[in-house]
Design a protein around this motif. Structure first.
Motif, PDB file in Angstrom:
ATOM      1  N   UNK A   1     120.251   0.236 -42.659  1.00  0.00           N
ATOM      2  CA  UNK A   1     121.114  -0.569 -41.791  1.00  0.00           C
ATOM      3  C   UNK A   1     120.377  -1.051 -40.552  1.00  0.00           C
TER       4      UNK A   1
ATOM      5  N   UNK B   1     124.735  -2.266 -45.554  1.00  0.00           N
ATOM      6  CA  UNK B   1     126.136  -1.894 -45.337  1.00  0.00           C
ATOM      7  C   UNK B   1     126.936  -2.067 -46.615  1.00  0.00           C
TER       8      UNK B   1
ATOM      9  N   UNK C   1     130.429   1.918 -44.719  1.00  0.00           N
ATOM     10  CA  UNK C   1     129.201   2.702 -44.854  1.00  0.00           C
ATOM     11  C   UNK C   1     128.007   1.970 -44.258  1.00  0.00           C
ATOM     12  N   UNK C   2     127.213   2.710 -43.509  1.00  0.00           N
ATOM     13  CA  UNK C   2     125.964   2.177 -42.988  1.00  0.00           C
ATOM     14  C   UNK C   2     124.846   3.053 -43.528  1.00  0.00           C
TER      15      UNK C   2
END
Lengths: 416, 301
Positions: free
Chosen positions: A386, A394, A409-410
Motif C-alpha cells: 500500500x 488495497x 484492506x491495506x
C-alpha cells in the motif's frame, strides 16, 4: 487545471461543517436557491448570521440529529483548481466513514479546536490519515477567535502536534490558525493574526503539489473488459480495456500478464479515436498486445521489469465496516481492482486502540475496529504494498451472505 | 511535474470510463438510462469512449412520459441512428392506460412522479441488474451522499442508512436476485464540468438548451412552456419570451430561464455567473426540503 481531492476530519464541535460551509460561501460556490433554503431555515448562529454548517448536512436524519453520519462529497472551484471535498463525521462510531472518505483523498485537513488543543479525536483522525497513506496534511487550528487570536495558544498546540506527526510518520504537515466562523485565514489572510505569516487555507490548497498522479514506475493495468467487436471488418480485433493504476505503458514495452505469467509486448495503445504512444497513470485506455495470449477480466497487465508481489497469504491492515463482527471461520470475497476471489481472515495479529495508538491482542473484530490481520486468498493476488502503490495495494472484503462491503484492506507484506 | 497533459476533464472522463467498464464487467444485464438531457448525452459519449469499436454492452432505456419536448424525442431518434445501438422505450402513457398509475390533477400536475412506476416496471420486464444514470452529486444534497454504485431493493428503494462503503476505486456490484444497482459515472462532475466537456468534445445537444423564442406562462414565479400538457386556465397569460432550458425534463415541470445564450460559450458564461442552481428550475424539488431524498427512497432515478 487539475483536481485536488481532500478529506476533512473533525466533529461538529470543531466547526468542521462551518469550515467547509465557509470555503464554499467565500469562494462563491453557494447558489442562490441553496442560499435561499439556508436563510429560510431556522438554524442560526447566536449572532443571527446564517449557520453555514447546514450546507453540508445532507440527509434528513442528519438534519434532525444535527450530526453528519455519512460521507458527503462537495465541489467547488477557483481559477486555479477544482476541489472535491469528502466531508466525513468525526465521532468514533463513524470511523468507517472516515476511512472511506480518506481512501480517495490526496490531502487531509485535521481540525483542532484551539480551546482544547490536541485531544483524543485528533489522535484518531491523524491515525486514519496515516493508515490510509494521505501524504499531505493541513492542521487547521480553528476557533482562534475564541482564544483572542493568541500566538501562544497556537504554538503550544503545534508543538504538541509535531510529536504526534512524528510518531505517525506524517511527512508533509502544515499548520494554519483559522476561524471558520469569522472567516479568518480561510480565503483571505486575517489581519487579526499578524504573527502568522503563512498562507490562508484556500491559497495553500490551491498551490500544494499533491502528486495527484502516481509517479511510481510500477506500470499496472487491471483488465476490466475485453473489446472484441467480432465484425467482418474487425474480425481479429482484441483490445484490453482498463485504467492504468500506476506508472506508464509505452509502445513496445515488454509486459507480463498475471496471474498466468505470460509475456508479450505492447503493440498499440488506443484511446477512442487516438493512438497515443504512451498510457499514463489515471488514464482509461485500450491496450493491444503482439501475441495472442489468453486474457480476461481480473487479469493484470504489468511492466515485465517491475513485477508486483504474488501471494495467497498477505499481511494487511483491516478496518471493519459492518455491524456484524468478523467471523474468522467463514469465507469472504476479496475484491482487488477487477479481481474477485474467496478469502479468509486466517489470523488477527493485533488490534489498535485508535484513541491511544496502543496495540493489543484481540480475537474479535467489530464495527470500526482497525488492526493487523493475515488474509488467505483462494487465488493468488498480484499486488503492491500500500505504501508503494496505493491503487494496487488495497482491497475490500465482501460478505457473500449480505453482499455488503464489510472491510477495507491495506496490504503491508506478503507472508512467506 | 507531470510529463503529460491530464487536466481535470481528462481525469473525470477517465474515472467515468472506468466506472462504465466496471458495469460491463460486473453485471449480466445492464442498461443506460437515457433522458435526452445533457447528462445522459454525456454518458453516451463516455460509453463510446469506453467500448468502441465494440458495441455497447447495454441498451439505452428511455422512460417516455409522453410529455417530452418534441425536440428531445427528435434528438433521441437521430442519435440512436448515429450510434447504432438498441433503444428500449418505457411508456408512462402505457402505465396510465394499464391503470398502474393515475394522472395527477390540478394546476401543478406533472407526470414526473409517475415515471418511477414505469421505470421499475421496465427494469423488472427486462430484468436489468444495473441502470446507469447521469445524476451528479453537485445537483442536490441527498445526491451528495449517494454512492457511485447505489444498490436498490426489489421495490427500487434507496436506503441512505444502508449504503455500502465505497473505497478507493473499488466498486462492489454484488447483489441478490431482484435487487439492482444504479450507477452514476459522472457523480463527481459539476454542471459546469459537463458543459465544458460538451464544448471540448463538440457534442451536439437538443435545441431547447439554447436560446429560442417560445410561448410561455408564469407558474409559481417561474417560466413554463405553454403546452397542452400543462393544465392552464383563463388566469394563465401566454406571452412570448426568449428562453432556454437548463435541464430536459417534462414540459409540465421543467421551467425555462430567460436567456440570450445561443452558443455553448454563452451558456458557460451564463452558468459561471448564474445564481440559480440547476435543480432550482425543477418544480418537483420545491415541495419540501427533503423532496429529493423521499423520491430517491421511492425508486426515482
Amino acid at each position: 487545471m487539475n483536481i485536488l481531492k481532500f478529506f476533512t476530519a473533525g466533529s461538529v464541535d470543531d466547526g468542521k461543517s462551518t469550515l467547509i460551509g465557509r470555503l464554499l460561501y467565500d469562494t462563491d460556490s453557494i447558489l442562490a436557491d441553496q442560499l435561499e433554503a439556508l436563510q429560510s431555515s431556522n438554524r442560526k448562529n447566536d449572532d443571527g448570521t446564517i449557520d453555514l454548517a447546514i450546507l453540508t448536512d445532507g440527509l434528513r436524519a442528519e438534519r434532525e440529529q444535527g450530526i453528519t453520519i455519512d460521507v458527503a462529497y462537495k465541489y467547488f472551484q477557483t481559477d486555479k483548481r477544482k476541489f472535491i471535498i469528502a466531508d466525513t463525521p468525526g465521532h468514533i462510531q463513524y470511523t468507517r466513514n472516515m476511512v472511506t472518505g480518506a481512501s480517495t483523498a490526496n490531502l487531509a485537513i485535521i481540525l483542532i479546536d484551539a480551546r482544547n488543543g490536541v485531544v483524543e479525536q485528533t489522535i484518531r483522525h491523524s491515525y486514519i490519515v496515516s493508515l490510509l497513506g494521505i501524504k499531505h496534511v493541513v492542521v487547521a487550528i480553528n476557533k482562534m477567535d475564541m482564544v483572542d487570536y493568541s500566538a501562544e495558544v497556537y504554538n503550544t498546540i503545534i508543538d504538541k502536534y509535531k510529536v504526534l506527526a512524528q510518531q505517525l510518520n506524517l511527512a508533509d504537515v502544515n499548520y494554519i490558525p483559522v476561524s471558520a466562523l469569522k472567516g479568518d485565514n480561510i480565503v483571505q489572510n486575517s489581519d487579526r493574526m499578524d504573527w502568522y505569516s503563512g498562507e490562508s487555507l484556500l491559497h495553500f490548497l490551491e498551490k500544494v503539489d499533491t502528486d495527484n498522479l502516481d509517479k511510481s514506475q510500477l506500470a499496472r493495468m487491471p483488465v476490466q473488459w475485453v473489446i472484441r467487436p467480432q465484425t467482418e471488418a474487425l474480425h481479429d480485433y482484441r483490445g484490453y480495456a482498463g485504467r492504468v493504476l500506476s506508472g506508464t505503458f509505452k509502445l513496445n514495452d515488454k509486459v507480463t500478464i498475471l496471474p498466468s505469467g505470460a509475456s508479450s509486448t505492447i503493440e498499440k495503445i488506443e484511446f477512442f479515436d487516438l493512438t497515443p504512444v504512451a498510457a499514463h497513470a489515471g488514464q482509461s485506455v485500450t491496450l493491444h498486445l503482439k501475441d495472442d495470449v489468453d486474457i480476461s477480466r481480473g487479469d493484470t497487465i504489468v511492466n515485465a521489469s517491475a513485477l508486483p508481489q504474488e501471494s495467497k497469504l498477505i499481511e494487511a491492515d483491516l478496518c471493519w465496516m459492518d455491524t456484524r463482527a468478523l467471523d474468522t471461520s467463514i469465507m469472504y470475497l476479496i475484491q482487488h481492482n477487477s479481481k474477485v476471489t474467496k478469502c479468509k481472515i486466517s489470523e488477527i495479529l493485533h488490534k489498535v486502540d485508535i484513541n491511544t495508538l496502543e496495540k493489543h491482542q484481540a480475537d474479535e473484530f467489530k464495527l470500526n475496529d482497525i488492526g493487523r490481520v493475515i488474509v488467505k486468498t483462494a487465488d493468488a493476488l498480484a499486488f503492491d504494498l500500500y505504501d508503494d502503490n496505493r491503487a494496487n495495494g488495497s482491497a475490500v472484503l465482501i460478505d457473500s451472505r449480505t453482499n455488503l462491503t464489510v472491510g477495507a484492506l491495506m496490504f503491508r507484506a506478503a507472508v512467506e | 511535474m507531470s510529463t503529460y497533459n491530464f487536466d481535470y476533464l481528462d481525469e473525470l472522463e477517465a474515472e467515468a470510463i472506468h466506472i462504465l467498464r466496471e458495469v460491463a464487467g460486473q453485471f449480466e444485464k445492464p442498461a443506460l438510462l437515457f433522458s435526452g438531457g445533457k447528462d445522459s448525452i454525456t454518458l453516451v459519449r463516455l460509453a463510446e469512449k469506453a467500448f468502441r469499436p465494440g458495441k455497447f454492452p447495454f441498451p439505452l432505456v428511455h422512460i417516455d412520459t409522453g410529455h417530452n419536448f418534441q425536440e428531445t424525442i427528435d434528438y433521441r431518434d437521430k442519435m440512436i441512428q448515429r450510434i447504432g445501438e438498441r433503444l428500449i422505450v418505457g411508456s408512462v402513457q402505457e402505465s396510465i392506460d394499464q391503470g398502474k398509475v393515475v394522472e395527477q390533477k390540478g394546476k401543478n400536475a406533472s407526470r414526473n412522479a409517475l415515471q418511477t412506476v414505469t421505470l421499475l416496471d421496465t427494469i423488472a420486464k427486462y430484468e436489468f441488474d444495473a441502470c446507469i444514470g447521469g445524476a451528479r452529486r453537485d445537483e442536490e444534497k441527498a445526491r451528495a451522499k449517494e454512492r457511485i454504485f447505489s444498490v436498490r431493493d426489489e421495490f427500487g428503494q434507496w436506503d441512505p442508512k444502508r449504503q455500502r462503503p465505497e473505497l478507493w476505486n473499488i466498486y462492489n456490484g454484488k447483489i441478490h436476485k431482484g435487487e439492482n444497482v444504479r450507477v452514476f459515472p459522472i457523480s463527481n462532475w459539476t454542471e459546469l464540468d459537463v458543459w465544458n466537456y460538451i464544448r471540448r468534445e463538440k457534442i451536439e445537444l437538443p435545441s431547447i438548451y439554447f436560446s429560442h423564442e417560445r410561448e410561455v406562462i408564469t407558474r409559481n414565479g417561474q417560466l413554463m412552456a405553454a403546452s397542452p400538457f400543462l393544465n392552464m386556465d383563463e388566469e394563465d397569460f401566454i406571452f412570448r419570451k426568449q428562453v432556454r432550458f437548463r435541464t430536459v425534463g417534462d414540459m409540465s415541470c421543467t421551467a425555462a430561464v430567460e436567456s440570450e445564450a445561443t452558443l455553448i460559450d454563452d451558456i458557460i458564461d451564463e452558468i459561471s455567473a448564474s445564481k440559480i442552481s440547476e435543480r432550482g428550475a425543477r418544480l418537483d424539488d420545491k415541495v419540501s426540503e427533503a423532496a429529493m431524498e423521499d423520491r430517491k427512497k421511492g425508486g426515482y432515478f
